[in-house]
Write an enzyme that holds these catalytic residues in place. Structure first.
Site, PDB file in Angstrom:
ATOM      1  N   SER A  13       1.436  48.253  21.187  1.00  7.81           N
ATOM      2  CA  SER A  13       1.325  46.970  20.481  1.00  7.81           C
ATOM      3  C   SER A  13       1.800  47.136  19.044  1.00  7.81           C
ATOM      4  O   SER A  13       1.840  48.253  18.523  1.00  7.81           O
ATOM      5  CB  SER A  13      -0.126  46.486  20.482  1.00  7.81           C
ATOM      6  OG  SER A  13      -0.277  45.400  19.581  1.00  7.81           O
ATOM      7  N   HIS A  14       2.134  46.022  18.402  1.00  9.17           N
ATOM      8  CA  HIS A  14       2.465  46.056  16.978  1.00  9.17           C
ATOM      9  C   HIS A  14       1.252  46.393  16.123  1.00  9.17           C
ATOM     10  O   HIS A  14       1.373  46.718  14.953  1.00  9.17           O
ATOM     11  CB  HIS A  14       3.012  44.692  16.527  1.00  9.17           C
ATOM     12  CG  HIS A  14       4.467  44.530  16.818  1.00  9.17           C
ATOM     13  ND1 HIS A  14       4.992  44.636  18.075  1.00  9.17           N
ATOM     14  CD2 HIS A  14       5.527  44.292  15.991  1.00  9.17           C
ATOM     15  CE1 HIS A  14       6.299  44.465  18.018  1.00  9.17           C
ATOM     16  NE2 HIS A  14       6.647  44.258  16.774  1.00  9.17           N
TER      17      HIS A  14
END
Lengths: 136, 202
Positions: A13-14
């Protein structure tokens, strides 16, 4: 079943918090079955929002039990970085696949399926199938 | 013919130009992106020049593959894998030759651009770096100055387009009227190539 090699799961994920929380959620829903190796790879190495190739490579290596590794991603650069690492050929363990799946629902499906001792193809199919679950 | 020094100069000139233009790139990325294009690329190319200095690769192909690897590792946003793939594939296409011709460079760069198109799934007109890179590669047969002009024109020409890739695509019609930051940084990369060749002529 304890001798079985389980498929590893990497959640990219970011955000470090999103990756870690989704990993926790997915593991929590396995109901204390087999211990699926799940590793989050969220954010950049300095803790910012973004994607780190190094964190992804390290996470994939850490969950590799020889049965393959399913990688789930959220947005843009997470997808592109995993694709790029796969194209490099030697950056990720053999049998690593980018799984086309919704991040949260796919992660739960992948981890629950991997906990049954299913192979990588079955884990991938379960994660991808999460796209078909309509909420309305 | 172009040797490893030429390619090092290209990367160094790109790093200098990205550092000079970082604020402008980030400003372009703020209405249609997440306002980090300049700082991300600056971090990446700073790492590229540091690594090239330390490891001193001695072929054109090795310079570009090492530079590409650094970008993939350090940028943190989508421009990392995209520019990283561009340079690595171009470098791999150049092979292990100590010197390469202008034709070989043009051909290798086209292979690099094709790899970026495959990775990102963008076509010309999608308002991405491809809109600067494709015309640049097409013009490279007429020399570096022609490629630089074509890349700059391509970047400016993204302004009236509606974004169909990346974060800007979420904005739909609101992306119209903004020059694409990726096409702009791609034009800096091509301008740096022209700069490196001018230094070689002196």
């Amino acid at each position: 079943m304890s001798d079985e090699k389980l498929v590893g799961i990497v959640l990219v994920s970011h955000s470090a918090q999103v990756a870690a929380s989704v990993a926790e959620l997915a593991l929590g829903l396995t109901g204390g079955g087999a211990a699926v190796p799940v590793a989050p790879a969220g954010g950049t190495e300095d803790g910012g929002l973004g994607t780190s190739a190094e964190l992804i490579s390290a996470a994939a290596a850490s969950v590799d039990r020889g049965a393959g590794v399913a990688v789930l991603t959220d947005l843009g650069s997470a997808v592109l970085t995993v694709k790029t690492l796969l194209a490099e050929g030697d950056e990720l363990p053999d049998g690593t696949r980018l799984v086309d799946a919704p991040f949260v629902e796919g992660a739960v499906a992948a981890v629950v399926t991997a906990a049954t001792g299913a192979d990588l193809t079955a884990v991938e199919a379960a994660a991808a199938e999460a796209y078909t679950y309509r909420k309305v | 013919m172009f040797d490893a020094d030429f390619f090092r100069r290209w990367m160094t000139a790109t790093a200098a130009s990205v550092a000079r233009e970082a604020e402008r790139l980030t400003a372009l990325d703020s209405p249609i992106g997440d306002a980090d294009h300049g700082s991300n690329l600056q971090r990446g190319f700073t790492a590229v020049t540091a690594t090239l200095e330390k490891e001193a690769p001695d072929t054109p192909g090795a310079v570009l593959t090492l530079a590409g690897r650094q970008l993939i590792s350090t940028v943190g946003g989508a421009s990392g894998p995209l520019y990283g793939t561009l340079l690595r594939r171009t470098g791999k296409a150049l092979g292990e030759a100590a010197e390469v011709s202008a034709e070989q460079l043009a051909e290798a760069l086209r292979a690099g651009v094709d790899a970026v198109r495959t990775l990102g799934g963008a076509a010309p007109g999608d308002k991405t770096m491809i809109d600067a890179l494709v015309p640049a590669v097409d013009a490279l047969g007429d020399g570096f100055a022609a490629a630089r002009a074509a890349a700059e024109e391509g970047a400016v020409a993204t302004t009236p387009l509606q974004a169909r890739k990346g974060r800007a695509s979420y904005l739909g019609e609101r992306s119209i009227g903004h020059q694409d930051p990726g096409a702009t940084s791609a034009s800096l990369l091509i301008a740096a190539l022209a700069e490196a060749s001018e230094a070689a002529d002196e």
